[in-house]
Design an enzyme around this catalytic site. Sequence first.
Site, PDB file in Angstrom:
ATOM      1  N   GLY A 163       0.833  -1.193   0.000  1.00  0.00           N
ATOM      2  CA  GLY A 163       0.000   0.000   0.000  1.00  0.00           C
ATOM      3  C   GLY A 163       0.869   1.244   0.000  1.00  0.00           C
ATOM      4  O   GLY A 163       2.056   1.176   0.337  1.00  0.00           O
TER       5      GLY A 163
ATOM      6  N   GLN B  28       3.390  10.000   0.614  1.00  0.00           N
ATOM      7  CA  GLN B  28       4.646   9.243   0.522  1.00  0.00           C
ATOM      8  C   GLN B  28       5.334   9.398  -0.827  1.00  0.00           C
ATOM      9  O   GLN B  28       6.472   8.965  -0.988  1.00  0.00           O
ATOM     10  CB  GLN B  28       4.395   7.751   0.775  1.00  0.00           C
ATOM     11  CG  GLN B  28       3.998   7.449   2.209  1.00  0.00           C
ATOM     12  CD  GLN B  28       3.811   5.956   2.400  1.00  0.00           C
ATOM     13  OE1 GLN B  28       2.774   5.413   2.067  1.00  0.00           O
ATOM     14  NE2 GLN B  28       4.816   5.281   2.925  1.00  0.00           N
TER      15      GLN B  28
ATOM     16  N   CYS C 264       6.800   0.400   7.034  1.00  0.00           N
ATOM     17  CA  CYS C 264       6.341   1.530   6.227  1.00  0.00           C
ATOM     18  C   CYS C 264       7.399   1.848   5.185  1.00  0.00           C
ATOM     19  O   CYS C 264       8.589   1.897   5.506  1.00  0.00           O
ATOM     20  CB  CYS C 264       6.119   2.743   7.134  1.00  0.00           C
ATOM     21  SG  CYS C 264       5.594   4.221   6.242  1.00  0.00           S
ATOM     22  N   LEU C 265       6.984   2.069   3.944  1.00  0.00           N
ATOM     23  CA  LEU C 265       7.942   2.351   2.870  1.00  0.00           C
ATOM     24  C   LEU C 265       8.716   3.643   3.115  1.00  0.00           C
ATOM     25  O   LEU C 265       9.782   3.843   2.538  1.00  0.00           O
ATOM     26  CB  LEU C 265       7.223   2.409   1.519  1.00  0.00           C
ATOM     27  CG  LEU C 265       6.690   1.059   1.011  1.00  0.00           C
ATOM     28  CD1 LEU C 265       5.734   1.260  -0.160  1.00  0.00           C
ATOM     29  CD2 LEU C 265       7.826   0.135   0.611  1.00  0.00           C
TER      30      LEU C 265
ATOM     31  N   HIS D 153      -3.242   2.276   8.678  1.00  0.00           N
ATOM     32  CA  HIS D 153      -1.905   2.839   8.427  1.00  0.00           C
ATOM     33  C   HIS D 153      -1.975   3.905   7.330  1.00  0.00           C
ATOM     34  O   HIS D 153      -1.410   4.994   7.469  1.00  0.00           O
ATOM     35  CB  HIS D 153      -0.958   1.693   8.029  1.00  0.00           C
ATOM     36  CG  HIS D 153       0.453   2.098   7.774  1.00  0.00           C
ATOM     37  ND1 HIS D 153       1.494   1.782   8.621  1.00  0.00           N
ATOM     38  CD2 HIS D 153       1.018   2.806   6.755  1.00  0.00           C
ATOM     39  CE1 HIS D 153       2.627   2.279   8.128  1.00  0.00           C
ATOM     40  NE2 HIS D 153       2.372   2.902   6.986  1.00  0.00           N
ATOM     41  N   GLU D 154      -2.695   3.603   6.236  1.00  0.00           N
ATOM     42  CA  GLU D 154      -2.759   4.553   5.115  1.00  0.00           C
ATOM     43  C   GLU D 154      -3.590   5.783   5.458  1.00  0.00           C
ATOM     44  O   GLU D 154      -3.218   6.907   5.100  1.00  0.00           O
ATOM     45  CB  GLU D 154      -3.327   3.879   3.860  1.00  0.00           C
ATOM     46  CG  GLU D 154      -2.551   2.673   3.345  1.00  0.00           C
ATOM     47  CD  GLU D 154      -1.070   2.912   3.109  1.00  0.00           C
ATOM     48  OE1 GLU D 154      -0.608   4.062   3.113  1.00  0.00           O
ATOM     49  OE2 GLU D 154      -0.359   1.903   2.937  1.00  0.00           O
TER      50      GLU D 154
ATOM     51  N   HIS E 222      -1.538   8.086   7.313  1.00  0.00           N
ATOM     52  CA  HIS E 222      -0.649   8.871   6.437  1.00  0.00           C
ATOM     53  C   HIS E 222      -1.374  10.106   5.916  1.00  0.00           C
ATOM     54  O   HIS E 222      -0.794  11.190   5.808  1.00  0.00           O
ATOM     55  CB  HIS E 222      -0.205   8.045   5.222  1.00  0.00           C
ATOM     56  CG  HIS E 222       1.053   7.256   5.439  1.00  0.00           C
ATOM     57  ND1 HIS E 222       2.245   7.820   5.829  1.00  0.00           N
ATOM     58  CD2 HIS E 222       1.313   5.932   5.298  1.00  0.00           C
ATOM     59  CE1 HIS E 222       3.178   6.885   5.919  1.00  0.00           C
ATOM     60  NE2 HIS E 222       2.636   5.715   5.598  1.00  0.00           N
TER      61      HIS E 222
HETATM   62 NI    NI Z   1       3.511   3.817   5.524  1.00  0.00          NI
END
Ligand code: NI
Length: 180
Positions: free
Chosen positions: A45, A50, A92-93, A134-135, A138
């Site tokens: 995701g 991001q 997390c990316l 999580h998203e 963000h």
């Molecule tokens: Ni993340």
Amino acid sequence: MILKIVKYPEQVLSQPGEPVTEFDAELRKLIADMFETTYASQGIGLAAPQVGVSKRVTVIDLSMGKEPKDKLVLINPEIISSEGKQYEEEGCLSFPEIHEKVVRAANVRIRAQDEKGKWFEMDAETLLSRCFQHEIDHLDGMLFIYRMSGLKRDLTLRRIRKMQREGSEEHTSELQSRQY
Ligand code: NI
């Protein structure tokens, strides 16, 4: 087009995204690029902040590109109800190499618009529920380190600063499959 993923502590990650009002070709291009970027990073995701775009857009695909029906686009999403608790490892990316347990609701019901602007509701449990939370965090400028306990957060921030000082590069381990 694969976009550059913004890493902590860049400012855009900590600011709330703007609501989307135009469901146009530009939005569709952003969504397509975000999926491409997610797959290239072996993520499940990605939220628009991001990739440096402060908008309330997120893409999710737990199958990592293997099942077309698993592709989800959430625009202007919100959690309308939640219940229970789960405590699992999260990555997390925007935080390469950081994987820590974070408390989340077990089940959530969300409301969001699709890429044409149509509202829908959806229930999620386990990993998908975690990913939604999580998203959506963000999109509110909320990062998963702030969902950790104070002690764990301090230790994690210390590790991040050390890795950044040493110029440690992100690796491509199995663990990356659970980053979002
Ligand atoms: Ni993340």
